[in-house]
Write a protein that holds these residues in place. Structure first.
Motif, PDB file in Angstrom:
ATOM      1  N   GLU A   1       0.832  -1.203   0.000  1.00  0.00           N
ATOM      2  CA  GLU A   1       0.000   0.000   0.000  1.00  0.00           C
ATOM      3  C   GLU A   1       0.868   1.255   0.000  1.00  0.00           C
ATOM      4  O   GLU A   1       0.554   2.246  -0.685  1.00  0.00           O
ATOM      5  N   ALA A   2       1.961   1.208   0.726  1.00  0.00           N
ATOM      6  CA  ALA A   2       2.867   2.364   0.788  1.00  0.00           C
ATOM      7  C   ALA A   2       3.448   2.661  -0.596  1.00  0.00           C
ATOM      8  O   ALA A   2       3.533   3.824  -1.006  1.00  0.00           O
ATOM      9  N   VAL A   3       3.824   1.612  -1.310  1.00  0.00           N
ATOM     10  CA  VAL A   3       4.364   1.784  -2.674  1.00  0.00           C
ATOM     11  C   VAL A   3       3.320   2.472  -3.552  1.00  0.00           C
ATOM     12  O   VAL A   3       3.626   3.439  -4.263  1.00  0.00           O
ATOM     13  N   SER A   4       2.060   2.015  -3.482  1.00  0.00           N
ATOM     14  CA  SER A   4       0.989   2.626  -4.296  1.00  0.00           C
ATOM     15  C   SER A   4       0.787   4.095  -3.925  1.00  0.00           C
ATOM     16  O   SER A   4       0.618   4.940  -4.805  1.00  0.00           O
ATOM     17  N   LEU A   5       0.779   4.378  -2.616  1.00  0.00           N
ATOM     18  CA  LEU A   5       0.576   5.767  -2.182  1.00  0.00           C
ATOM     19  C   LEU A   5       1.688   6.674  -2.717  1.00  0.00           C
ATOM     20  O   LEU A   5       1.414   7.744  -3.258  1.00  0.00           O
ATOM     21  N   ILE A   6       2.925   6.248  -2.561  1.00  0.00           N
ATOM     22  CA  ILE A   6       4.051   7.067  -3.045  1.00  0.00           C
ATOM     23  C   ILE A   6       3.945   7.273  -4.557  1.00  0.00           C
ATOM     24  O   ILE A   6       4.110   8.386  -5.064  1.00  0.00           O
ATOM     25  N   LYS A   7       3.610   6.193  -5.290  1.00  0.00           N
ATOM     26  CA  LYS A   7       3.497   6.303  -6.752  1.00  0.00           C
ATOM     27  C   LYS A   7       2.367   7.228  -7.171  1.00  0.00           C
ATOM     28  O   LYS A   7       2.402   7.793  -8.259  1.00  0.00           O
ATOM     29  N   SER A   8       1.339   7.375  -6.303  1.00  0.00           N
ATOM     30  CA  SER A   8       0.248   8.283  -6.679  1.00  0.00           C
ATOM     31  C   SER A   8       0.416   9.670  -6.044  1.00  0.00           C
ATOM     32  O   SER A   8      -0.540  10.438  -5.953  1.00  0.00           O
ATOM     33  N   GLY A   9       1.627   9.974  -5.594  1.00  0.00           N
ATOM     34  CA  GLY A   9       1.909  11.343  -5.153  1.00  0.00           C
ATOM     35  C   GLY A   9       1.461  11.647  -3.736  1.00  0.00           C
ATOM     36  O   GLY A   9       1.319  12.814  -3.358  1.00  0.00           O
TER      37      GLY A   9
ATOM     38  N   LEU B   1      -0.949   7.005   5.955  1.00  0.00           N
ATOM     39  CA  LEU B   1      -0.382   5.720   6.382  1.00  0.00           C
ATOM     40  C   LEU B   1       0.923   5.891   7.162  1.00  0.00           C
ATOM     41  O   LEU B   1       1.835   6.592   6.724  1.00  0.00           O
ATOM     42  N   ILE B   2       0.978   5.217   8.319  1.00  0.00           N
ATOM     43  CA  ILE B   2       2.215   5.148   9.109  1.00  0.00           C
ATOM     44  C   ILE B   2       2.668   3.692   9.114  1.00  0.00           C
ATOM     45  O   ILE B   2       1.951   2.818   9.616  1.00  0.00           O
ATOM     46  N   LEU B   3       3.844   3.413   8.551  1.00  0.00           N
ATOM     47  CA  LEU B   3       4.400   2.055   8.609  1.00  0.00           C
ATOM     48  C   LEU B   3       5.085   1.897   9.966  1.00  0.00           C
ATOM     49  O   LEU B   3       6.018   2.635  10.295  1.00  0.00           O
ATOM     50  N   ASP B   4       4.623   0.924  10.733  1.00  0.00           N
ATOM     51  CA  ASP B   4       5.152   0.720  12.080  1.00  0.00           C
ATOM     52  C   ASP B   4       6.293  -0.293  12.053  1.00  0.00           C
ATOM     53  O   ASP B   4       6.070  -1.480  11.816  1.00  0.00           O
TER      54      ASP B   4
END
Ligand code: AMP
Ligand code: MG
Length: 327
Positions: free
Chosen positions: A14-22, A163-166
Motif C-alpha cells: 500500500e505504501a508503494v501505491s501511495l508514493i506512486k500516486s503522489g 499511512l504510518i508504517l510501524d
C-alpha cells in the motif's frame, strides 16, 4: 483524512501505491521516523511541508536504497562520497552534495546542494526501491520532538497523513549526522551517531593530529527544533537537579527527572524517567522520554552528559529541547 498505523511489512504494498500516486507515507528508519514523498514530484513534496507545518526554507533529506542511486540525485560526486558510503551506508550519515537537475527546488529549499542518506531499515529501502527516492524530514509537527515510534508520529500527524508504517522503536533515536562535502573541506552541519572521530580516517584527517573536521550550522538548526511542550532544563549535576525539583514541588508544579542509571542513586525517590545505562541508551531513549514526560509533567529536568562523540551529539539535541536553559 483517516490515519492508519500498519505493521511495516504488511503495509509495504500500500505504501508503494501511495508514493506512486503522489501521496505521503511515514516510514521507519534507524534514526527517527521519516515523512516521505517522491523526491522527483514537487507537488507531492509540498504536502510534507503542509502536514508538518514546516517552513519552506528548511530543506529535506533524499533517501535512497542503493549507493548508485546517488547519481540521479546529485552531480559532480567526489570519490570520498563512495569511500564514506562503503563504510557508513546504510546508516545514520547524511551527505550534502551538489544537486542534480532532477531534484525540484522545494526539496533543497532552492539551494544548489542536496542531502542524501541511505536508511538501514530494510522496509524503508524496499519502499524506495519499488517506488522512488524519498524526500523526507522527521515525521513530527514542525518544532516538536522527533518521533522514535509509530505512536509518536500518530500523536503529531493524526488526520494529516494516510499511512504510518510501524517498524517498532528506532534503534539510534536522534537524527542523522549531516556532513557537507560541497564547501572545500568536509564540514559536519549536524552532529549525530556517526561522529567526527569515526569519519576522520576517511576524510584525510589523521587521528590524533589535532586537526578536526569543521562544524557549521545546518539550515534546519536555526529553528527551535525538538522542543517538548513542558518547561525543560538541562541539569549540570544531580545535586542541582534535585534542588530545582524540590523547589518546583513546593511551588505546586509537577517536575520529572530524565536521568540515566549512573546518577539515579543521587536523586533519591524523586520521580524519574530512566535514560538507561550507556550513552547509546541515552540517545535511543531521550526523545521518547521527553514525549512521555510532557504528557504528565510541567517541568522536565534532563541530565547533561560530558564528553565528545556521541555524548556531545545527544547534548546538542538536549540543548535544543531545553532552549539552552541550564541549571
Ligand atoms: P530533519 O531530518 O527533519 O531534521 O530535516 C532535514 C535536515 O537535513 C534539515 O533540517 C537540514 O538540517 C538538513 N539538510 C537537508 N538538506 C540540506 C542541504 N542541502 N544542506 C544542508 N543541510 C541540509
Ligand atoms: Mg526534523
Amino acid at each position: 483524512m483517516i490515519t492508519r498505523i500498519v505493521n511495516a511489512e504488511e503495509g509495504l504494498d500500500e505504501a508503494v501505491s501511495l508514493i506512486k500516486s503522489g501521496e505521503l507515507v511515514v516510514f521507519p528508519t534507524e534514526t527517527v521516523y521519516g515523512l516521505g514523498a517522491n523526491a522527483y514530484d514537487a507537488a507531492a513534496v509540498k504536502k510534507i511541508f503542509e502536514a508538518k507545518g514546516r517552513p519552506q526554507d528548511n530543506p529535506l533529506i533524499v533517501h535512497i536504497s542503493r549507493v548508485e542511486e546517488v547519481r540521479d540525485i546529485a552531480r559532480d560526486i567526489p570519490d570520498v562520497f563512495f569511500t564514506l558510503a562503503a563504510h557508513f551506508m546504510p546508516g545514520a550519515l547524511t551527505v550534502v552534495l551538489p544537486r542534480s537537475e532532477r531534484i525540484p527546488d522545494i526539496v533543497t529549499a532552492g539551494g544548489d546542494t542536496v542531502a542524501v542518506r541511505m536508511p538501514k531499515s530494510p522496509v524503508a529501502r524496499e519502499l524506495i526501491a519499488r517506488s522512488f527516492p524519498l524526500a523526507a524530514p522527521s515525521a513530527n509537527r514542525s518544532k516538536h520532538v522527533s518521533p522514535t515510534s509509530a505512536r509518536h508520529v500518530f500523536d503529531d500527524l493524526d488526520g494529516r497523513v494516510p499511512l504510518i508504517l510501524d517498524g517498532g522503536e528506532c534503534e539510534v533515536g536522534i537524527e542523522s549526522t549531516v556532513l557537507d562535502l560541497t564547501s572545500g573541506e568536509p564540514v559536519i552541519l549536524r552532529p549525530g551517531a556517526v561522529t567526527a572521530q569515526m569519519l576522520a580516517p576517511f576524510l584525510g584527517v589523521a587521528p590524533g593530529s589535532g586537526k578536526v573536521i569543521g562544524t557549521a550550522k545546518s539550515p534546519g538548526m536555526k529553528y527551535e527544533h525538538y522542543a517538548p511542550t513542558a518547561d525543560a532544563y538541562a541539569a549540570s549535576s544531580p545535586a542541582v537537579a534535585a534542588l530545582f525539583y524540590d523547589k518546583c514541588v513546593k511551588e505546586g508544579r509537577r517536575p520529572v527527572l530524565l536521568f540515566g542509571e549512573g546518577k539515579a542513586a543521587e536523586l533519591g525517590d524523586r520521580e524519574r524517567i530512566s535514560l538507561g545505562e550507556s550513552v547509546d541508551d541515552f540517545m535511543h531513549s531521550v526523545y521518547s522520554a521527553l514525549r512521555t514526560a510532557e504528557k504528565e509533567h510541567d517541568v522536565i529536568i534532563v541530565e547533561m552528559l560530558e564528553g565528545e562523540g556521541r555524548a556531545a551529539s545527544v547534548m546538542n539535541r538536549v540543548m535544543k529541547a531545553v532552549g539552552g536553559k541550564v541549571l
